[in-house]
Design a protein around this motif. Structure first.
Motif, PDB file in Angstrom:
ATOM      1  N   ALA A  12       0.837  -1.197   0.000  1.00 48.10           N
ATOM      2  CA  ALA A  12       0.000   0.000   0.000  1.00 48.10           C
ATOM      3  C   ALA A  12       0.873   1.248   0.000  1.00 48.10           C
ATOM      4  O   ALA A  12       0.586   2.220  -0.715  1.00 48.10           O
ATOM      5  N   ALA A  13       1.958   1.224   0.792  1.00 48.39           N
ATOM      6  CA  ALA A  13       2.850   2.384   0.820  1.00 48.39           C
ATOM      7  C   ALA A  13       3.473   2.604  -0.549  1.00 48.39           C
ATOM      8  O   ALA A  13       3.549   3.734  -1.047  1.00 48.39           O
ATOM      9  N   ALA A  14       3.911   1.498  -1.172  1.00 50.03           N
ATOM     10  CA  ALA A  14       4.531   1.626  -2.488  1.00 50.03           C
ATOM     11  C   ALA A  14       3.515   2.151  -3.492  1.00 50.03           C
ATOM     12  O   ALA A  14       3.822   3.019  -4.315  1.00 50.03           O
ATOM     13  N   GLY A  15       2.281   1.647  -3.419  1.00 49.02           N
ATOM     14  CA  GLY A  15       1.243   2.126  -4.313  1.00 49.02           C
ATOM     15  C   GLY A  15       1.044   3.621  -4.165  1.00 49.02           C
ATOM     16  O   GLY A  15       0.919   4.361  -5.140  1.00 49.02           O
ATOM     17  N   LYS A  16       1.082   4.071  -2.924  1.00 49.76           N
ATOM     18  CA  LYS A  16       0.887   5.500  -2.658  1.00 49.76           C
ATOM     19  C   LYS A  16       2.036   6.314  -3.266  1.00 49.76           C
ATOM     20  O   LYS A  16       1.814   7.344  -3.913  1.00 49.76           O
ATOM     21  N   VAL A  17       3.253   5.858  -3.069  1.00 54.47           N
ATOM     22  CA  VAL A  17       4.404   6.596  -3.588  1.00 54.47           C
ATOM     23  C   VAL A  17       4.345   6.661  -5.111  1.00 54.47           C
ATOM     24  O   VAL A  17       4.526   7.720  -5.705  1.00 54.47           O
ATOM     25  N   LEU A  18       4.071   5.524  -5.736  1.00 58.00           N
ATOM     26  CA  LEU A  18       4.025   5.504  -7.193  1.00 58.00           C
ATOM     27  C   LEU A  18       2.928   6.428  -7.722  1.00 58.00           C
ATOM     28  O   LEU A  18       3.105   7.138  -8.703  1.00 58.00           O
ATOM     29  N   THR A  19       1.796   6.430  -7.014  1.00 57.24           N
ATOM     30  CA  THR A  19       0.708   7.309  -7.419  1.00 57.24           C
ATOM     31  C   THR A  19       1.139   8.768  -7.305  1.00 57.24           C
ATOM     32  O   THR A  19       0.997   9.557  -8.242  1.00 57.24           O
ATOM     33  N   ASP A  20       1.684   9.112  -6.136  1.00 55.97           N
ATOM     34  CA  ASP A  20       2.054  10.504  -5.901  1.00 55.97           C
ATOM     35  C   ASP A  20       3.106  10.985  -6.884  1.00 55.97           C
ATOM     36  O   ASP A  20       3.129  12.141  -7.271  1.00 55.97           O
ATOM     37  N   LYS A  21       4.026  10.094  -7.258  1.00 47.46           N
ATOM     38  CA  LYS A  21       5.099  10.510  -8.135  1.00 47.46           C
ATOM     39  C   LYS A  21       4.719  10.368  -9.606  1.00 47.46           C
ATOM     40  O   LYS A  21       5.552  10.590 -10.486  1.00 47.46           O
ATOM     41  N   GLY A  22       3.490   9.929  -9.848  1.00 51.25           N
ATOM     42  CA  GLY A  22       3.042   9.806 -11.228  1.00 51.25           C
ATOM     43  C   GLY A  22       3.820   8.770 -12.015  1.00 51.25           C
ATOM     44  O   GLY A  22       4.090   8.940 -13.192  1.00 51.25           O
ATOM     45  N   LEU A  23       4.209   7.690 -11.371  1.00 54.77           N
ATOM     46  CA  LEU A  23       5.028   6.682 -12.043  1.00 54.77           C
ATOM     47  C   LEU A  23       4.196   5.524 -12.575  1.00 54.77           C
ATOM     48  O   LEU A  23       4.734   4.481 -12.923  1.00 54.77           O
ATOM     49  N   LYS A  24       2.892   5.712 -12.581  1.00 52.85           N
ATOM     50  CA  LYS A  24       2.020   4.650 -13.077  1.00 52.85           C
ATOM     51  C   LYS A  24       2.448   4.233 -14.485  1.00 52.85           C
ATOM     52  O   LYS A  24       2.671   5.083 -15.338  1.00 52.85           O
ATOM     53  N   GLY A  25       2.615   2.927 -14.660  1.00 52.43           N
ATOM     54  CA  GLY A  25       3.001   2.459 -15.979  1.00 52.43           C
ATOM     55  C   GLY A  25       4.508   2.386 -16.160  1.00 52.43           C
ATOM     56  O   GLY A  25       5.007   1.562 -16.895  1.00 52.43           O
ATOM     57  N   GLN A  26       5.248   3.232 -15.456  1.00 49.05           N
ATOM     58  CA  GLN A  26       6.708   3.179 -15.587  1.00 49.05           C
ATOM     59  C   GLN A  26       7.313   2.164 -14.640  1.00 49.05           C
ATOM     60  O   GLN A  26       8.256   1.459 -14.955  1.00 49.05           O
ATOM     61  N   VAL A  27       6.797   2.168 -13.419  1.00 53.12           N
ATOM     62  CA  VAL A  27       7.255   1.188 -12.443  1.00 53.12           C
ATOM     63  C   VAL A  27       6.055   0.321 -12.068  1.00 53.12           C
ATOM     64  O   VAL A  27       5.020   0.846 -11.652  1.00 53.12           O
ATOM     65  N   GLN A  28       6.206  -0.976 -12.255  1.00 52.28           N
ATOM     66  CA  GLN A  28       5.098  -1.881 -11.966  1.00 52.28           C
ATOM     67  C   GLN A  28       5.139  -2.328 -10.514  1.00 52.28           C
ATOM     68  O   GLN A  28       6.197  -2.343  -9.881  1.00 52.28           O
ATOM     69  N   LEU A  29       3.963  -2.652 -10.027  1.00 51.15           N
ATOM     70  CA  LEU A  29       3.891  -3.055  -8.620  1.00 51.15           C
ATOM     71  C   LEU A  29       2.992  -4.271  -8.498  1.00 51.15           C
ATOM     72  O   LEU A  29       1.905  -4.334  -9.063  1.00 51.15           O
ATOM     73  N   THR A  30       3.491  -5.256  -7.750  1.00 54.28           N
ATOM     74  CA  THR A  30       2.613  -6.362  -7.390  1.00 54.28           C
ATOM     75  C   THR A  30       3.067  -6.886  -6.044  1.00 54.28           C
ATOM     76  O   THR A  30       4.019  -6.393  -5.449  1.00 54.28           O
ATOM     77  N   GLY A  31       2.363  -7.887  -5.563  1.00 54.12           N
ATOM     78  CA  GLY A  31       2.715  -8.406  -4.243  1.00 54.12           C
ATOM     79  C   GLY A  31       1.483  -8.936  -3.565  1.00 54.12           C
ATOM     80  O   GLY A  31       0.531  -9.383  -4.215  1.00 54.12           O
TER      81      GLY A  31
END
Ligand SMILES: Nc1ncnc2c1ncn2[C@@H]1O[C@H](COP(=O)(O)OP(=O)(O)OP(=O)(O)O)[C@@H](O)[C@H]1O
Ligand SMILES: Nc1ncnc2c1ncn2[C@@H]1O[C@H](COP(=O)(O)OP(=O)(O)OP(=O)(O)O)[C@@H](O)[C@H]1O
Ligand SMILES: [Mg+2]
Ligand SMILES: [Mg+2]
Lengths: 364, 344, 520, 324
Positions: free
Chosen positions: B234-253
């Protein structure tokens, strides 16, 4: 002369062995050179923060050398964003410590206000973020006022009162949430926007911290109440004799601390887009460490806004830099502790050598 | 004078001699249907994941007509769980199902419980084989580890740097999963994937955020993050969202649907996995009941009926332990997240 | 409401009342002590009124009632003829009453300016913002007026006691007080500073203030006061014109009996040298200190406040800094690194600040007396209570401590009796040299003569005594030899025969200070 | 001056005697026991009660020296980390082949050394207070524990080691016996010896103590060293109870220990309080927790109850003192 009746480890300092340096400065110059002396002592006082600031800069350069992405605008922005909450809390804690108190309940207050606010916001998604901030602050204020009442009116020692209320607030948070978390999807964008949006091109969190620092600087240095808080910390008995409303001020200090914790509760929840029962558990010790690094004296009466700022920045920097340095996670705690120890000791060494120089310069 | 711990082997982890046979001693094993007292201990209070598990446990026990004592310490420590175990022993419960904060440190306390005739099983987060009769496993660690690597492989297109954001450096489950991930990576299929770092967010929000930010900065070419922990993802999801990295850095887990709904719906995290904690608790309750009734003893090959989950069997777990598998991890993506986000 | 009171007064006209301050039938009891018993007091406008009495007579308590710190159990208080019921210190301040308390009550971490203006800060109209510049300037003006040699921006804790006293006076001045109370302001001052204080006090009176002045020094009273009121044991004894009552009668009024001889110099056999220091120095504090003390001899050590006497004594006692020089005890070089070393060698030190350095105020008399000698009163670390108590009782009685028993809390004793307890602490150990730092500071005539008597007796018993004092008559009256210090160095060692106020002052002051202060 | 006779009898002051804090604690303790017995049928079971003490006594070992520390007007918040470090060192050495007996000795030495280092820093750098020093060493010691064991658990101790935490001697838990011995020793040390008197003196007025020849620095060093040693003792018993150890062992113990001492009437302002009060508080909190656990009160409610008790108890004592 300082607190003759109050047993105090600090008091050992006041024996002849090591007198405050300004005093030595005073004796160094024959009467007439008053102005010169004052400027000297003022400089020495400033030195503390400068020394620490120097340490921060040195550390920054060192980290930069190891990982060039450290001093990028983006990273600095991240660092400040992450240090913002800590630095706001440290302001309140500074006042508490100045009055010779301590507040161990802030982590719990933060969690409680964060949880209630998050629950409210998730139930009323239309709520204006400003209202959420106010609500959280109000909850913190209520918690802090209760504590202040215990400390000021019932005369319960701060460490006990806050230790007790830490448990109570934490328990309440769990009870109110019913063991549930409030998650990102339950929070409207306007709410999480509190932490991501920006005002005047500055991230809101950083902006709020800057405002808090400005307000505190003014409050502490330019208002009667602010100075009287220092008076109470410096010599409580004298404060009572000269009619300073000690109880009211103590109460005020804890109320402020509570309000700030409440505010930070909202910021925290908005920032991480999640409210949990164990939010910020143990965070109080980090906040106290920031104050201590910033030169706030546990013995009361001493503490400066600028010092607290540098102290929080140092801790914020450590948290930010260690992941960047690829330090083994198992070494991080030890390194962090070691650096804090070094910073504190360096401060003492510098101060001592300044003292020694003053003694040498004295004419006998 | 009695003393705990008859542990004589020298290696760590899941080792030691047979923990099952010697302990199911004495106690009358008449198959009576009188209501029993079954206890469940979760890691810490105020954890919705745990609450769901307890909910499932209660649900099953209600079906069986037994009494439930659900407990959790205020902090996720083994010390506090030991104290709770003592309290349960004093109350003479019939079984204890525990999600452990430490796989080894509960051994003396749980052995004491078993010596008193209490049936002990672990669920979700296992205790070592010596201190339990059986473990209720939410999902196969091997499957979890391998699946996550496969997922990230697919998301990043088979090439690039990845990093893992774990819980604490000593979280048992996470460490086992990470081991399996590393094993999976040895497969030549993943030759172009480089695991650059395992970071530890200690399951703290602020630390997880700093660690994620640190990863992004230290490895500007990072393509994917695997966070096998609910707080971390969830924290990583938040960071990626805030930094606008959607699509550039993938997240799973592994994440809670409710916590991750936001990011799955937005696409920051295309999909992730988790099992159903309600079912974990539910299954543990039936296993506990079967143990108390004497239907099973925790030996490999035994089977029992687990209510709506149907027939379940006991299988081997590592060298010497036994476990009951719930099933495969469940995949959450945009197609199903909406229906799950309000469940848990 | 306050405004109304003031307005009323303004209409009536201040000073119309015969007395600016009048107290009738004041009674105040503390648990176990009747500190004040139906006392009266009247203060005329523009008067300097001395309030005298033994230690524990209730003077300080009385002051605290006037300033609203304590509330009287019974009695009335009239300010400018109007009856007032004080609600607290602030109320008193608003009525124009300011006090300089016996134990300086400052804020050590704050600046001098803040100390001066605490409670009546200058604020901008409307914004309520503090006017720092104005306050600093005003503070500096007051300090300059008072002849202070320090700056208003300095930290209070960095000042000496005398300097802090000046700040307290500046505080009273800045509050524009009409009634100023000074509780033993001269106790910590030397001759020169006393002179300054007299001048300041006169100026305050000239400025229209009425002053209550508490002191144990008769000189203060004769120099300043118009009238004197005497309390004894919490009771009002009487009020006289200063010149209407003889010294002897006054002492009888205070003590309740005649005090015969103030300086009972016994003829003693002066023996071998017990203590000698050679080339003692501490960077930044003092240098080149050479002197010796012989058995049975009283060596006076005097100088202005801040001349470094206490530092020298504490260096000898092993508690202060010292980086050069040697100390010999009975001819043998001694290595003294901590007080325990000094005590083992037979050196005892009576610290100048009894409350901070000498006593544990919330302990009983017994525990305080035996603290330095605990090791010897214990068997293998185990305290023998009986032995401890009997030693405490013996010494407390020998020194005439005024208390109900040895289990009274020291904090509840009056200053003089506290001082006797500190002296008793010295006598528990087997010592050869006693270093007494201002042993009669803030002690009343009766107790003073008792302490002088004790000092004389100790010398007669063969102790070598180093007596630090700022009081000329005391030094001259008691000492066999007098060492004078100035700015960290010894400037003269005078024999009893050559010591006079003039010779001592000449050695104690440098040229610049002599001009202003040598009139004493 | 007229000769004066001073009484050397301590007048028996009934009011003061009965207003002592310890009575209040005793009363509470009785109340807790009665209440527990009322609401849980399992409480008044001898075996249960006996075992209950085993569950909370481990941290009680640190309460004893913490009383001295607090009377000195200092505080030691590094104790939990000291426990972790000594435990980890012991387990790691044992797992590397050092005999258990030697590992135990080294565990005690480690704790003592941690305490000594605290004491030395505090005395050497008087500008820093004990809070600051121990706040920092808290981080450092815990950090070193992580460096040593990383993410591993260490354990598999010899069977006899489990006796410390789980064994009985003549039906009495071994840990209880050891605690009673230490409690008596510390009580005597504090109340009957010169050392104890010096501790009180320093707590009341360090300056005056120095001037009276009390070896202030040495006393403080010894007290902190003792604290480190007792933390290591806790480490022994706790490790034995857990059968293995990890760097995060004894998390947040420091606050619980301080809470117990403070509830026992030891004033954090220094110079006041008695050993017996702290011991009563240990049992009060321990048994209350146990009783609440027996009736399955959930963790959050327990937190609220214990927190409120702490405040209510102290508030009542303050009110009584003000009235007296
Ligand atoms: N707060 C208090 N509690 C109990 N007793 C007190 C308190 N303050 C003063 N006393 C007692 O009241 C009596 C009067 O004390 P006070 O300080 O007024 O004397 P004093 O005349 O100022 O003496 P000194 O010349 O030594 O300053 C003394 O017996 C003292 O012990
Ligand atoms: N209690 C105190 N607090 C702060 N500074 C002090 C204190 N006492 C003395 N000093 C400072 O120490 C310096 C050396 O003073 P010291 O006390 O040795 O002088 P002294 O000649 O003994 O004077 P006195 O007899 O007043 O003590 C003085 O200049 C003074 O400023
Ligand atoms: Mg007085
Ligand atoms: Mg002096």
């Amino acid at each position: 002369m300082k607190r003759a009746h109050q047993p105090d480890p600090e008091e050992l300092r006041n024996t002849m062995a090591d007198k405050p340096m300004a005093q030595q400065a005073a004796q160094a110059v024959p009467s007439g050179g008053a102005v010169r002396r004052a400027s000297l002592s003022v400089h020495i006082m400033r030195f503390r923060e400068l020394g620490l600031l120097g340490f921060v800069v040195l550390l920054a350069l060192l980290v930069q050398w190891r990982n060039p992405s450290f001093l990028t605008l983006e990273n600095i922005n991240d660092l400040l964003r992450n240090a913002a909450i800590l630095s706001i809390l440290a302001l309140g804690m500074m006042l508490v410590i100045v009055t010779r108190g301590i507040d161990l309940s802030i982590g719990a207050t933060l969690a409680l206000s964060g949880m209630i606010t998050a629950l409210t916001v998730s139930a009323n998604p239309g709520m204006h973020p400003m209202a959420a901030l106010l609500l959280g602050t109000a909850i913190g204020l209520a918690c802090g006022s209760l504590l202040g009442w215990f400390v000021a009116r019932l005369g319960i020692l701060p460490i006990i009162a806050t230790l007790g209320m830490m448990n109570v607030f934490r328990g309440l948070t769990f009870t109110i949430s019913g063991g549930k978390w409030v998650s990102a999807h339950q929070m409207p964008d306007s709410f999480t926007g509190i932490a991501t949006g920006s005002i005047l091109g500055i991230n809101t969190l950083i902006f709020i911290a800057i405002v808090a620092y400005a307000v505190f600087h003014y409050f502490v240095n330019h208002t009667r109440t602010g100075r009287q808080i220092y008076a109470v910390g410096s010599n409580p008995e004298a404060a009572v004799i000269s009619g300073i409303p000690k109880e009211r001020l103590l109460w005020l200090v804890y109320a402020i601390m509570g309000a700030l914790s409440g505010l930070c509760g909202v910021l925290w929840v908005a920032k991480f887009a999640s409210a949990q029962g164990d939010t910020a558990m143990g965070y109080e010790l980090t906040v106290i460490a920031a104050c201590v690094l910033g030169g706030v004296s546990i013995a009361g009466g001493v503490g400066k806004v600028s010092g607290v700022l540098v102290g929080s920045l140092l801790i914020g920097m450590l948290n930010n830099a260690l992941p960047l340095l690829n330090v083994s996670p198992f070494w991080q705690t030890a390194i962090q502790g070691g650096i804090i120890l070094l910073a504190v000791l360096a401060n003492v060494w510098v101060k001592r050598s300044v003292d020694r120089n003053h003694l040498l310069r004295r004419r006998i | 004078a009695a003393c705990g711990g008859n542990n004589n082997s020298g290696n760590t982890g899941n080792s030691g001699a047979s923990g099952t046979e010697g302990n199911s001693s004495g106690q009358a094993e008449a198959k009576d249907d009188t209501p029993k007292k079954h206890a469940i201990i979760f890691k810490n209070a105020g954890n919705p994941y745990g609450e769901k598990m307890i909910e499932g446990f209660r649900e099953a026990m209600a079906e069986l007509g037994h009494e439930v004592i659900a407990k959790a310490p205020d902090q996720p420590t083994a010390e506090a769980q030991i104290q709770i175990i003592e309290e349960l022993i004093a109350q003479k419960v019939d079984s204890i199902a525990i999600a452990a904060n430490d796989s080894d440190a509960l051994e003396p306390a749980l052995k004491k419980a078993m010596d008193r005739g209490i049936k002990v099983l672990s669920l979700d987060s296992a205790v070592n084989a010596n201190s339990r009769l059986v473990h209720v496993n939410q999902a196969d660690p091997e499957r979890i580890g391998r699946t996550l690597i496969q997922a990230i492989h697919e998301m990043i297109g088979g090439e690039g740097q990845i990093a893992i954001l774990s819980a604490t450096s000593q979280a048992t489950n996470q460490n086992i999963w990470i081991e399996w991930m590393k094993k999976e990576l040895e497969n030549p299929v993943y030759a172009n994937i480089e695991l650059v770092k395992v970071a530890y967010g200690d399951d703290l929000r602020d630390k997880s955020v700093s660690e994620t930010e640190g990863l992004l900065k230290s490895y500007p070419d990072l393509k994917g993050i695997i966070a096998p922990t609910t707080v971390g993802i969830a924290a990583a999801g938040k960071v990626l969202t805030d930094k606008g990295l959607k699509g550039q850095v993938q997240l799973t887990g592994l994440g809670l649907p409710s916590e991750m709904a936001e990011y799955i719906e937005s696409g920051v995290c295309q999909w992730m996995y988790l099992w159903n904690p309600i079912d974990v608790g539910y299954l543990a309750a039936y296993a506990a009941d079967a143990l108390v009734k004497g239907d099973i003893t925790g030996a490999v090959g035994e089977t029992f009926k687990a209510g709506r989950l149907g027939e379940k069997s006991i299988v081997r777990d590592g060298e010497d332990g036994t476990q009951i598998m719930l099933g495969d991890p469940f995949r959450f993506d945009q197609s199903n997240i909406a229906e799950w986000k309000n469940v848990y | 409401m306050l405004w109304e009171e003031r307005e009323y007064e303004r209409k009536r006209g201040i000073g119309m009342a015969e007395f600016v301050l009048e107290l009738n039938g004041i009674t105040k009891t503390f648990p176990g002590v009747k500190a004040l018993d139906n006392v009266h007091f009247r203060l005329k406008p523009g008067e300097i009124h001395a309030l005298m009495g033994e230690n524990g007579a209730g003077k300080s308590t009385f002051i605290k009632i006037i300033t609203g710190v304590y509330r009287p159990d019974e009695g009335d208080m009239l300010v400018n003829g109007r009856k007032v019921e004080l609600k607290g210190p602030r109320h008193a301040a608003e009525l124009g009453i300011a006090a300089i308390y016996q134990h300086v009550t400052c804020y050590p971490d704050l600046t001098v300016t803040e100390n001066i203006f605490m409670g009546h800060e200058r604020v901008e109209k409307g914004t309520r913002r503090l006017l720092w510049k104005e306050m600093h300037e005003e503070a500096q003006r007051l300090l300059d007026e008072l002849g202070a040699d320090f700056h208003s921006r300095m930290t209070m804790g960095a000042l000496s006691v005398a300097q802090q006293q000046i700040v307290e006076i500046a505080k009273a001045l800045s509050a524009n007080a009409k009634i100023i109370i000074m509780d033993e302001p001269t106790a910590a001052l030397t001759v020169r500073e006393c002179e300054q204080l007299y001048a300041i006090t006169e100026r305050l009176r000239a400025g229209g203030a009425s002053i209550i002045f508490i002191s144990h020094r008769f000189e203060d009273m004769y120099r300043l006061a118009d009238n004197v009121t005497v309390f004894r044991d919490g009771k009002y004894i009487g009020t006289w014109g200063v010149h209407d009552i003889s010294n002897k009668d006054l002492i009888v009024a205070m003590v309740g009996r005649e005090v015969t001889q103030l300086f009972p110099k016994k003829e003693t056999q002066i023996g071998d040298e017990v203590l000698r220091v050679e080339g003692l120095g501490a960077t930044g504090y003092f240098a080149d200190i050479n002197f010796s003390v012989r058995r049975g001899e009283i060596v006076g050590l005097t100088g202005l406040v801040g001349s470094g006497r206490s530092e020298v004594c504490q260096a000898i006692f092993g508690i202060g800094p010292r980086d050069r020089g040697k100390i010999y005890v009975e001819g043998r070089e001694a290595s003294i690194r901590r007080p325990a070393d000094a005590m083992a060698l037979g050196i005892g030190y009576l610290p100048e600040d009894r409350q901070k350095q000498g006593l544990i105020l919330n302990w009983e008399i017994a525990g305080n007396i035996t603290l330095p000698a605990l090791r010897r009163l214990a068997r293998m670390g185990w305290i023998r209570r009986k032995a401890e108590w009997s030693v405490a009782k013996m010494l407390a009685e020998k020194l005439g401590v005024k208390a109900t028993g040895i289990f009274d809390l020291v904090g509840s004793l009056s200053g003089g009796n506290q001082q006797k307890v500190v002296v008793a602490k010295l006598l528990t150990s087997e010592l050869k040299v006693l270093i007494l730092d201002e042993p009669t500071k803030g002690v009343d005539v009766g107790a003073k003569s008792a302490i002088y008597e004790i000092i004389g007796e100790l010398a007669a018993q063969g102790y070598g005594i180093l007596l630090v004092s700022s009081e000329m008559p005391e030094v001259i009256g008691l000492s066999d030899r007098i060492v004078v210090m100035r700015e960290g160095r010894i400037t003269a060692i005078l024999d009893r025969s050559e010591a006079t106020q003039e010779t001592i002052l000449e050695a104690a002051m440098d040229d610049s200070t002599r001009e202003t202060g040598a009139s004493a | 001056m007229e000769p004066r006779v001073l009484s050397d009898r301590k007048a028996f002051d009934a009011k003061r005697f009965f207003l002592q804090w310890e009575w209040m604690l005793l009363l509470l303790l009785v109340a807790v026991n009665v209440m527990n017995a009322q609401i849980s049928p399992y409480y008044l079971d001898f075996a249960n009660l006996r075992d209950a003490t085993m569950a909370f006594l481990d941290k009680a070992f640190i309460v004893l020296p913490m009383v001295l520390v607090i009377i000195l007007a200092d505080i030691d918040i590094s104790v939990a980390s000291t426990v972790a470090l000594s435990s980890v060192v012991m387990a790691d050495l044992y797992n590397r082949g050092v005999p258990m007996e030697l590992a135990i000795v080294i565990c005690l030495l480690t704790g003592t050394l941690c305490g000594l280092l605290n004491g030395w820093l505090i005395v050497r750098y008087r500008e820093l207070s004990a809070v600051i020093v121990t706040l920092i060493t808290m981080i450092v010691y815990r950090g070193i524990a992580y460096v040593i064991l990383e993410d591993q658990a260490a354990g598999h101790f010899p069977e006899w080691f489990g006796f410390l935490g789980w064994g009985y001697v003549a039906g009495v838990p071994f840990i209880l016996i050891v605690f009673v011995i230490f409690a008596v020793l510390f009580g005597l040390l504090l109340h009957k010896t010169t050392f104890g008197r010096h501790v009180y003196a320093i707590g009341n007025n360090p300056t005056a103590s120095r001037f009276s020849g009390v070896p202030v620095d040495r006393v403080r060093m010894i007290v902190f060293t003792l604290t480190g040693f007792m933390a290591a003792v806790t480490a022994l018993f706790l490790t034995s109870r857990m059968g293995s150890t990890r760097p995060n062992i004894a998390n947040m113990y420091e606050l619980e220990v301080i809470a117990m001492a403070v509830l026992g009437g030891i004033s954090t302002a220094g110079g006041k309080g008695r050993m017996i009060g702290a011991i009563l508080a240990v049992f009060l909190i321990g048994l209350l927790r146990y009783g609440l656990g027996l009736i399955n009160v959930n963790a959050q409610t327990q937190l609220i109850i214990i927190g409120s008790l702490l405040i209510a108890a102290v508030a009542v004592s303050n009110l009584r003192r003000n009235k007296a």
